[in-house]
Design a protein around this motif. Sequence first.
Motif, PDB file in Angstrom:
ATOM      1  N   PHE A  82     -77.664   1.077 -14.741  1.00  0.00           N
ATOM      2  CA  PHE A  82     -78.520  -0.042 -15.125  1.00  0.00           C
ATOM      3  C   PHE A  82     -79.766  -0.090 -14.241  1.00  0.00           C
ATOM      4  CE2 PHE A  82     -79.952  -4.368 -14.303  1.00  0.00           C
ATOM      5  CZ  PHE A  82     -80.253  -4.791 -15.588  1.00  0.00           C
ATOM      6  N   ARG A  83     -79.589   0.121 -12.961  1.00  0.00           N
ATOM      7  CA  ARG A  83     -80.715   0.062 -12.029  1.00  0.00           C
ATOM      8  C   ARG A  83     -81.763   1.124 -12.364  1.00  0.00           C
ATOM      9  NH1 ARG A  83     -79.350   0.411  -5.744  1.00  0.00           N
ATOM     10  NH2 ARG A  83     -78.866   2.572  -6.338  1.00  0.00           N
ATOM     11  N   GLU A  84     -81.278   2.295 -12.761  1.00  0.00           N
ATOM     12  CA  GLU A  84     -82.201   3.366 -13.141  1.00  0.00           C
ATOM     13  C   GLU A  84     -82.861   3.079 -14.492  1.00  0.00           C
ATOM     14  OE1 GLU A  84     -79.718   6.763 -13.142  1.00  0.00           O
ATOM     15  OE2 GLU A  84     -79.370   6.729 -10.972  1.00  0.00           O
ATOM     16  N   GLY A  85     -82.173   2.341 -15.343  1.00  0.00           N
ATOM     17  CA  GLY A  85     -82.693   2.039 -16.673  1.00  0.00           C
ATOM     18  C   GLY A  85     -82.169   3.005 -17.715  1.00  0.00           C
ATOM     19  N   LEU A  86     -81.669   2.466 -18.813  1.00  0.00           N
ATOM     20  CA  LEU A  86     -81.175   3.302 -19.892  1.00  0.00           C
ATOM     21  C   LEU A  86     -82.269   3.534 -20.923  1.00  0.00           C
ATOM     22  CD1 LEU A  86     -78.565   1.626 -18.659  1.00  0.00           C
ATOM     23  CD2 LEU A  86     -77.399   2.877 -20.446  1.00  0.00           C
ATOM     24  N   SER A  87     -81.903   4.003 -22.092  1.00  0.00           N
ATOM     25  CA  SER A  87     -82.898   4.481 -23.060  1.00  0.00           C
ATOM     26  C   SER A  87     -83.633   3.379 -23.803  1.00  0.00           C
ATOM     27  CB  SER A  87     -82.227   5.418 -24.076  1.00  0.00           C
ATOM     28  OG  SER A  87     -81.190   4.733 -24.767  1.00  0.00           O
ATOM     29  N   SER A  88     -83.114   2.155 -23.772  1.00  0.00           N
ATOM     30  CA  SER A  88     -83.745   1.079 -24.540  1.00  0.00           C
ATOM     31  C   SER A  88     -83.347  -0.272 -23.948  1.00  0.00           C
ATOM     32  CB  SER A  88     -83.291   1.139 -26.007  1.00  0.00           C
ATOM     33  OG  SER A  88     -81.911   0.843 -26.100  1.00  0.00           O
ATOM     34  N   PRO A  89     -84.109  -1.329 -24.268  1.00  0.00           N
ATOM     35  CA  PRO A  89     -83.713  -2.667 -23.826  1.00  0.00           C
ATOM     36  C   PRO A  89     -82.307  -3.051 -24.290  1.00  0.00           C
ATOM     37  CG  PRO A  89     -85.975  -2.702 -24.620  1.00  0.00           C
ATOM     38  CD  PRO A  89     -85.418  -1.343 -24.951  1.00  0.00           C
ATOM     39  N   GLU A  90     -81.952  -2.622 -25.504  1.00  0.00           N
ATOM     40  CA  GLU A  90     -80.617  -2.933 -26.027  1.00  0.00           C
ATOM     41  C   GLU A  90     -79.526  -2.320 -25.162  1.00  0.00           C
ATOM     42  OE1 GLU A  90     -83.598  -3.475 -29.103  1.00  0.00           O
ATOM     43  OE2 GLU A  90     -83.128  -1.757 -27.827  1.00  0.00           O
ATOM     44  N   GLU A  91     -79.743  -1.075 -24.724  1.00  0.00           N
ATOM     45  CA  GLU A  91     -78.763  -0.405 -23.886  1.00  0.00           C
ATOM     46  C   GLU A  91     -78.660  -1.060 -22.507  1.00  0.00           C
ATOM     47  OE1 GLU A  91     -76.437   2.201 -23.858  1.00  0.00           O
ATOM     48  OE2 GLU A  91     -76.523   1.680 -25.983  1.00  0.00           O
ATOM     49  N   LYS A 139     -65.145 -16.642 -19.346  1.00  0.00           N
ATOM     50  CA  LYS A 139     -65.391 -16.222 -20.726  1.00  0.00           C
ATOM     51  C   LYS A 139     -65.692 -14.725 -20.800  1.00  0.00           C
ATOM     52  CE  LYS A 139     -67.463 -20.591 -22.355  1.00  0.00           C
ATOM     53  NZ  LYS A 139     -68.700 -21.175 -22.923  1.00  0.00           N
ATOM     54  N   ILE A 140     -65.406 -14.133 -21.955  1.00  0.00           N
ATOM     55  CA  ILE A 140     -65.833 -12.773 -22.222  1.00  0.00           C
ATOM     56  C   ILE A 140     -67.344 -12.786 -22.449  1.00  0.00           C
ATOM     57  CG2 ILE A 140     -65.666 -10.796 -23.789  1.00  0.00           C
ATOM     58  CD1 ILE A 140     -63.184 -11.206 -22.118  1.00  0.00           C
ATOM     59  N   VAL A 141     -68.051 -11.893 -21.789  1.00  0.00           N
ATOM     60  CA  VAL A 141     -69.511 -11.836 -21.920  1.00  0.00           C
ATOM     61  C   VAL A 141     -69.857 -10.954 -23.115  1.00  0.00           C
ATOM     62  CG1 VAL A 141     -71.677 -11.239 -20.784  1.00  0.00           C
ATOM     63  CG2 VAL A 141     -69.764 -12.125 -19.432  1.00  0.00           C
ATOM     64  N   SER A 142     -70.531 -11.527 -24.091  1.00  0.00           N
ATOM     65  CA  SER A 142     -70.849 -10.771 -25.303  1.00  0.00           C
ATOM     66  C   SER A 142     -72.100 -11.327 -25.968  1.00  0.00           C
ATOM     67  CB  SER A 142     -69.677 -10.827 -26.299  1.00  0.00           C
ATOM     68  OG  SER A 142     -69.447 -12.163 -26.716  1.00  0.00           O
ATOM     69  N   ASN A 143     -72.704 -10.495 -26.851  1.00  0.00           N
ATOM     70  CA  ASN A 143     -73.835 -10.897 -27.683  1.00  0.00           C
ATOM     71  C   ASN A 143     -75.005 -11.430 -26.859  1.00  0.00           C
ATOM     72  OD1 ASN A 143     -74.917 -11.051 -30.275  1.00  0.00           O
ATOM     73  ND2 ASN A 143     -74.324 -13.189 -30.549  1.00  0.00           N
ATOM     74  N   LEU A 144     -75.197 -10.888 -25.667  1.00  0.00           N
ATOM     75  CA  LEU A 144     -76.251 -11.392 -24.789  1.00  0.00           C
ATOM     76  C   LEU A 144     -77.648 -11.227 -25.387  1.00  0.00           C
ATOM     77  CD1 LEU A 144     -75.136 -10.270 -21.206  1.00  0.00           C
ATOM     78  CD2 LEU A 144     -75.207 -12.587 -22.114  1.00  0.00           C
ATOM     79  N   LYS A 145     -77.900 -10.090 -25.999  1.00  0.00           N
ATOM     80  CA  LYS A 145     -79.250  -9.830 -26.501  1.00  0.00           C
ATOM     81  C   LYS A 145     -79.661 -10.857 -27.561  1.00  0.00           C
ATOM     82  CE  LYS A 145     -82.300  -6.387 -28.564  1.00  0.00           C
ATOM     83  NZ  LYS A 145     -82.708  -7.242 -29.706  1.00  0.00           N
ATOM     84  N   GLU A 146     -78.774 -11.116 -28.496  1.00  0.00           N
ATOM     85  CA  GLU A 146     -79.111 -12.058 -29.563  1.00  0.00           C
ATOM     86  C   GLU A 146     -79.233 -13.481 -29.020  1.00  0.00           C
ATOM     87  OE1 GLU A 146     -80.173 -13.521 -33.205  1.00  0.00           O
ATOM     88  OE2 GLU A 146     -80.143 -11.469 -32.433  1.00  0.00           O
ATOM     89  N   ARG A 147     -78.380 -13.830 -28.094  1.00  0.00           N
ATOM     90  CA  ARG A 147     -78.452 -15.175 -27.499  1.00  0.00           C
ATOM     91  C   ARG A 147     -79.778 -15.368 -26.759  1.00  0.00           C
ATOM     92  NH1 ARG A 147     -72.965 -14.938 -24.223  1.00  0.00           N
ATOM     93  NH2 ARG A 147     -73.455 -17.057 -23.532  1.00  0.00           N
ATOM     94  N   MET A 148     -80.194 -14.343 -26.008  1.00  0.00           N
ATOM     95  CA  MET A 148     -81.450 -14.432 -25.272  1.00  0.00           C
ATOM     96  C   MET A 148     -82.653 -14.388 -26.221  1.00  0.00           C
ATOM     97  SD  MET A 148     -80.327 -14.822 -22.245  1.00  0.00           S
ATOM     98  CE  MET A 148     -78.912 -15.608 -23.038  1.00  0.00           C
ATOM     99  N   ARG A 149     -82.524 -13.599 -27.286  1.00  0.00           N
ATOM    100  CA  ARG A 149     -83.623 -13.473 -28.260  1.00  0.00           C
ATOM    101  C   ARG A 149     -83.918 -14.819 -28.916  1.00  0.00           C
ATOM    102  NH1 ARG A 149     -85.043 -13.118 -33.387  1.00  0.00           N
ATOM    103  NH2 ARG A 149     -82.956 -13.749 -34.038  1.00  0.00           N
ATOM    104  N   GLN A 150     -82.872 -15.490 -29.349  1.00  0.00           N
ATOM    105  CA  GLN A 150     -83.066 -16.771 -30.025  1.00  0.00           C
ATOM    106  C   GLN A 150     -83.735 -17.790 -29.108  1.00  0.00           C
ATOM    107  OE1 GLN A 150     -79.291 -18.063 -31.620  1.00  0.00           O
ATOM    108  NE2 GLN A 150     -79.106 -16.309 -32.999  1.00  0.00           N
ATOM    109  N   LYS A 151     -83.295 -17.842 -27.862  1.00  0.00           N
ATOM    110  CA  LYS A 151     -83.887 -18.791 -26.911  1.00  0.00           C
ATOM    111  C   LYS A 151     -85.353 -18.463 -26.641  1.00  0.00           C
ATOM    112  CE  LYS A 151     -79.648 -19.927 -24.352  1.00  0.00           C
ATOM    113  NZ  LYS A 151     -78.983 -19.863 -23.024  1.00  0.00           N
ATOM    114  N   GLU A 152     -85.654 -17.179 -26.469  1.00  0.00           N
ATOM    115  CA  GLU A 152     -87.014 -16.795 -26.112  1.00  0.00           C
ATOM    116  C   GLU A 152     -87.978 -16.977 -27.272  1.00  0.00           C
ATOM    117  OE1 GLU A 152     -90.228 -15.465 -23.792  1.00  0.00           O
ATOM    118  OE2 GLU A 152     -88.260 -16.350 -23.349  1.00  0.00           O
TER     119      GLU A 152
END
Length: 223
Positions: A82-91, A139-152
Amino acid sequence: MERLWKAAFTVGGVAAIGAFVFWSLYKEWLSLPIFSQITAEQTFVVMLVFLGLTFLSLLAAFALHIIGGRSPDDAFPLYEKFREGLSSPEENIAQIERVANSSDPKKEKYLREAASLPSISFIEVDAINQALEDISKKKIVSNLKERMRQKEIARIKEMLPISDDPMFKPIMISSKYWRYVNRKNHPQYKKMNNFIGIVLVKGFNEEAIALSRELENEFRSVS
């Protein structure tokens, strides 16, 4: 005694320990009175059964030792990627979820360290904070991208100034969201940030249009 068995296992393995245990029991076993009353063939069959049971017991003990001594999931390799960065924001967001859902007791420490990295995106910081909150609530951590997208998206729409230009709102929403999800060391990040600043202050002037064309060409060249 524990050191003795560990050394024996290291040197001889399961077979050596099995042979030793079998021979230790075998000497006492043959002295039982019952063996004077059965034939040699029956003694041989009983010996095979005894040997099989001894071997299975050793395998079961070894399996329990391996399972019991297994350390929790190590999240550090996930954090390193993660620190190095993966191929996309989704990853990158998916990697946050992997760290957060691991059983590594240091996972919260890794997430807090990740949030302080200077190059990570705004969405990653928000996702990490949300993950830490979910962890604290068991809680199980899931669906972070969509949750953050809606808020932003909601936040961007709320903060945008009113404009008579019908293209202003859709262009600014997409531009600001792109800036939100991409890391600050992205090749086009600084240019996109400049474009947003110019449009917000001066509108779609010649400088903004020129930057927009540059960005469009650069995005096409890497797609």
